[in-house]
Motif scaffolding. Structure first.
Motif, short mmCIF file in Angstrom:
data_model
loop_
_atom_site.label_atom_id
_atom_site.label_comp_id
_atom_site.label_asym_id
_atom_site.label_seq_id
_atom_site.Cartn_x
_atom_site.Cartn_y
_atom_site.Cartn_z
N TYR A 5 0.82 -1.22 0.00
CA TYR A 5 0.00 0.00 0.00
C TYR A 5 0.84 1.26 0.00
O TYR A 5 0.45 2.27 -0.58
CB TYR A 5 -0.98 0.00 1.17
CG TYR A 5 -2.25 -0.73 0.84
CD1 TYR A 5 -3.07 -0.28 -0.18
CD2 TYR A 5 -2.62 -1.87 1.52
CE1 TYR A 5 -4.23 -0.95 -0.51
CE2 TYR A 5 -3.78 -2.56 1.20
CZ TYR A 5 -4.58 -2.09 0.18
OH TYR A 5 -5.73 -2.75 -0.14
N ARG A 60 1.57 1.89 -3.48
CA ARG A 60 0.38 2.21 -4.26
C ARG A 60 -0.16 3.62 -3.98
O ARG A 60 -0.90 4.16 -4.79
CB ARG A 60 -0.72 1.19 -4.00
CG ARG A 60 -0.37 -0.23 -4.39
CD ARG A 60 -0.22 -0.39 -5.86
NE ARG A 60 -1.53 -0.26 -6.49
CZ ARG A 60 -1.72 -0.11 -7.77
NH1 ARG A 60 -0.71 -0.09 -8.58
NH2 ARG A 60 -2.94 0.01 -8.26
N ASP A 94 -6.90 -3.71 -5.47
CA ASP A 94 -5.82 -3.87 -4.50
C ASP A 94 -6.33 -4.53 -3.21
O ASP A 94 -5.63 -5.34 -2.61
CB ASP A 94 -5.19 -2.52 -4.19
CG ASP A 94 -4.36 -2.00 -5.36
OD1 ASP A 94 -4.09 -2.79 -6.29
OD2 ASP A 94 -4.00 -0.81 -5.34
#
Length: 124
Positions: free
Chosen positions: A17, A20, A115
């Protein structure tokens, strides 16, 4: 699953994360700019359409009423023009209420959803 492997898994999720977030912010800024441009174009087009339609239909209505000015049916024609305007207004309202709302930031939502699915699968 041991505590160390679970911690490693969560650490990997955290790294995933963290990597991302930059992609999310870039996608968000791109989609925000696109949504803003689309909104500005649509508002300008709708205002121009509304003004043009208002003037053209107003002058058409005045012409119809003026044509019937010296006839015995003048009052009926004036009321008929008013009723047509009311029907047009009601139809426009129905069309506006029936439209689907815009879905801004669709790509960002899909990326986050994908995701989350990836993370859930990784945590199994």
């Amino acid at each position: 699953m041991s505590i160390q492997s679970r911690a490693r898994c969560w650490r990997n999720v955290g790294r995933f994360y963290a990597n991302r977030v930059a992609a999310y912010s870039e996608l968000f800024s791109i989609e925000l700019e696109q949504a803003r441009m689309r909104l500005v174009r649509e508002v300008i087009a709708l205002v121009a359409l509304a003004v043009a339609a208002l003037f053209s239909l107003s002058f058409l209505s005045i012409a119809v009423i003026a044509t019937a000015l010296r006839t015995s049916r003048f009052v009926y024609i004036a009321w008929a023009v008013a009723v047509v305007w009311m029907l047009l207004c009601a139809a426009s309202y129905a069309v506006v209420r029936g439209q689907r709302p815009a879905r801004p930031f669709k790509v960002v939502r899909e990326e986050i959803r994908n995701d989350l699915k990836t993370v859930r699968e990784a945590l199994r």
